[in-house]
Design an enzyme around this catalytic site. Structure first.
Site, PDB file in Angstrom:
ATOM      1  N   GLU A 116       8.857   8.554 -17.122  1.00  0.00           N
ATOM      2  CA  GLU A 116       7.451   8.959 -17.258  1.00  0.00           C
ATOM      3  C   GLU A 116       6.911   8.653 -18.656  1.00  0.00           C
ATOM      4  O   GLU A 116       5.759   8.248 -18.821  1.00  0.00           O
ATOM      5  CB  GLU A 116       7.304  10.460 -16.987  1.00  0.00           C
ATOM      6  CG  GLU A 116       7.541  10.822 -15.530  1.00  0.00           C
ATOM      7  CD  GLU A 116       7.550  12.333 -15.325  1.00  0.00           C
ATOM      8  OE1 GLU A 116       6.725  12.816 -14.550  1.00  0.00           O
ATOM      9  OE2 GLU A 116       8.376  13.028 -15.941  1.00  0.00           O
ATOM     10  N   SER A 155      13.640  21.976 -16.288  1.00  0.00           N
ATOM     11  CA  SER A 155      12.430  22.779 -16.458  1.00  0.00           C
ATOM     12  C   SER A 155      12.819  24.114 -17.068  1.00  0.00           C
ATOM     13  O   SER A 155      13.884  24.650 -16.758  1.00  0.00           O
ATOM     14  CB  SER A 155      11.772  22.985 -15.097  1.00  0.00           C
ATOM     15  OG  SER A 155      11.011  24.173 -15.097  1.00  0.00           O
ATOM     16  N   HIS A 200       0.832  -1.218   0.000  1.00  0.00           N
ATOM     17  CA  HIS A 200       0.000   0.000   0.000  1.00  0.00           C
ATOM     18  C   HIS A 200       0.863   1.264   0.000  1.00  0.00           C
ATOM     19  O   HIS A 200       0.449   2.294   0.510  1.00  0.00           O
ATOM     20  CB  HIS A 200      -0.945   0.033   1.211  1.00  0.00           C
ATOM     21  CG  HIS A 200      -1.663  -1.255   1.463  1.00  0.00           C
ATOM     22  ND1 HIS A 200      -2.907  -1.539   0.941  1.00  0.00           N
ATOM     23  CD2 HIS A 200      -1.284  -2.371   2.142  1.00  0.00           C
ATOM     24  CE1 HIS A 200      -3.278  -2.750   1.321  1.00  0.00           C
ATOM     25  NE2 HIS A 200      -2.297  -3.281   2.043  1.00  0.00           N
ATOM     26  N   LYS A 207      15.297  22.051 -11.353  1.00  0.00           N
ATOM     27  CA  LYS A 207      14.613  20.787 -11.622  1.00  0.00           C
ATOM     28  C   LYS A 207      15.418  19.780 -12.426  1.00  0.00           C
ATOM     29  O   LYS A 207      16.145  20.131 -13.351  1.00  0.00           O
ATOM     30  CB  LYS A 207      13.308  21.061 -12.375  1.00  0.00           C
ATOM     31  CG  LYS A 207      12.277  21.775 -11.545  1.00  0.00           C
ATOM     32  CD  LYS A 207      11.576  20.854 -10.581  1.00  0.00           C
ATOM     33  CE  LYS A 207      10.443  20.155 -11.285  1.00  0.00           C
ATOM     34  NZ  LYS A 207       9.737  19.261 -10.384  1.00  0.00           N
TER      35      LYS A 207
END
Ligand code: ARG
Length: 468
Positions: free
Chosen positions: A297, A284, A163, A290
């Protein structure tokens, strides 16, 4: 203004007074997609011509002209000198019509007893078998990358999650070897898929088989098929092999996506378990600090395509009566897209994993949070003869008490612990330290570093035995 009559397709236009309208022609043309099949189409035609010669349908001169012509076309296409004509619908008719230009009357004999229906089914099987082999190799090389990281980190402490909550300590090597197992199933699933695909439809002709005395078994051998189809109607209308491959590729996609999800979570500053290499991250345009895990992804996101392609194929096939229907032409765009995505994402994930730098300290620190050895404490009580359900209850109370003091169980003194059960003695400390408790999971499949090492070694051996 008088409209010019459309030219009729010379390969099937005998009964037609006029050719298809421009829109019908461009709508039905598949050559942009199926030209990918050119190598196998030519290979199939050469073998078929040889068999026609054996069956005395064509003579030696015809065969030699056809072979020369097809080899010339092969070079023209490979060298990008071939003039693809969308009006000729597909790869098969583009090649056949060019062959007619080169080899004249002999070329016109090649399609004897053959239909594009058995031709495309044969081409597709040949093509997909080759692509499966490529994917098998890429899976193996990804697994080697995983094995290398697992080997380096076989005993590194890491919280195991259920979980997404801290559950029990494991080793990083053990976690990585779980990825390895997923990919081993993918590997064997593709081998199975290939086995069922390894059947030659050629000789089924349009749908009812051929009257010409061709040696189908010999033809299959020439083309590298292990079996020949047993029912011509099934052979030209079956696309189970495409569905099965699309399904195998979707499962691979889901595995890659789940692995990437973990990499994304682990590389976040909140977890800080991993540093990814610069070559698989992006920055970024506004936030200078970043470093985003974009490749992971994109693999996670792109996996949706493999699922969508499988759904597309299933719905394409579900209402088709026997035998061939033109709908089936759509199968290629779906499966080619899944193949390209799978191939690229497997290779890319290998680069991501090669460049991963685990933050061993942070992983270890987190193993001293979340009451991670609570189950071990219950096991301790069981070993002192308390029934497990009762031990679970007692440890639950210990956890509640520790949490009320904002402490971990191992921070409670022996006096505190004994308030909950007199069975607890000094020797309990070994059950509260994650570095010690992991060593007890030494059954096959467990996370004890010695056991993980064993699995890594046997995986290294078995991967060497693979043909691909
Ligand atoms: N391009 C077609 C396909 O991929 C080839 C078979 C066409 N057969 C036919 N009878 N129209 O399905």
């Amino acid at each position: 203004m008088a409209t010019m009559k459309k030219k009729v397709n010379p390969l099937w236009g005998g009964r037609f007074k006029t050719g298809a309208s421009d829109l019908a022609q461009s709508f039905s043309s598949s050559v942009d997609v199926d030209k990918n099949l050119f190598e196998v189409d030519i290979k199939g035609s050469i073998a078929y011509a040889e068999i026609l010669k054996e069956a005395k349908v064509i003579n030696a001169k015809d065969l030699s002209k056809i072979k020369k012509g097809l080899n010339k076309i092969l070079l023209e296409i490979r060298e990008d000198r071939f003039n693809w004509d969308p009006a000729l619908e597909d790869v098969h008719m583009n090649i056949e019509s060019r062959l007619a230009e080169i080899a004249g009357a002999s070329a016109k004999k090649l399609h004897t007893g053959r239909s594009r229906n058995d031709q495309v089914a044969t081409d597709l099987r040949l093509f997909l078998k080759i692509r499966i082999d490529e994917i098998l190799q890429t899976i193996t090389s990804l697994q080697k990358s995983i094995l290398e990281q697992a080997d380096k980190n076989y005993d590194v402490l890491l919280p195991g999650f259920t979980h997404l909550q801290i559950a029990q300590p494991v080793t990083l090597g053990h976690h990585l070897m779980a990825w390895y197992e997923m990919l081993s199933r993918d590997y064997s699933r593709l081998i199975d898929t290939k086995k069922r695909m390894d059947v030659m439809p050629l000789g089924s002709a349009a749908l009812s088989g051929t009257r010409f005395n061709i040696d189908r078994k010999f033809l299959a051998k020439k083309l590298g098929f292990s079996e020949i189809s047993r029912n011509s109607m099934d052979a030209v209308s079956d696309r189970d092999f495409v569905l099965e491959l699309a399904s195998s590729l979707s499962i691979i996609g889901i595995h890659l996506s789940r692995i990437c999800e973990e990499i994304i979570i682990w590389s976040s500053k909140q977890f800080d378990y991993l540093e990814l290499s610069d070559d698989v991250c992006t920055g970024s345009s506004i936030m200078p600090q970043k470093k985003n895990p974009d490749m992971a992804e994109l693999i996670r996101g792109g996996t949706s395509k493999t699922i969508a392609n499988l759904m597309g194929l299933l719905s394409l096939m579900k209402n088709l009566p026997l035998t061939y229907n033109r709908d089936m032409q759509e199968d290629k765009a779906y499966i080619f897209d899944s193949l390209d995505f799978s191939e690229n994402s497997l290779a890319l994930l290998g680069i991501v994993i090669d460049g991963m730098k685990p933050n061993v300290e942070k992983m270890k620190q987190d193993c001293f949070k979340g009451q991670i050895t609570a189950t071990d404490l219950a096991d301790y009580l069981v070993e002192k003869n308390m029934p497990f359900r009762q031990a679970h209850e007692v440890v639950g109370k210990i956890v509640a008490s520790a949490e009320s003091k904002d402490k971990q169980i191992y921070e409670l003194g022996i006096k505190d612990l004994r308030k909950f059960s007199k069975l607890i003695e000094e020797d309990v400390s070994a059950y509260l330290d994650p570095e010690i408790t992991i060593k007890s999971r030494k059954q096959t499949g467990g996370t004890a570093p010695s056991q993980v090492k064993k699995e890594i070694n046997s995986a290294k051996k078995s991967i060497l035995k693979r043909a691909l």
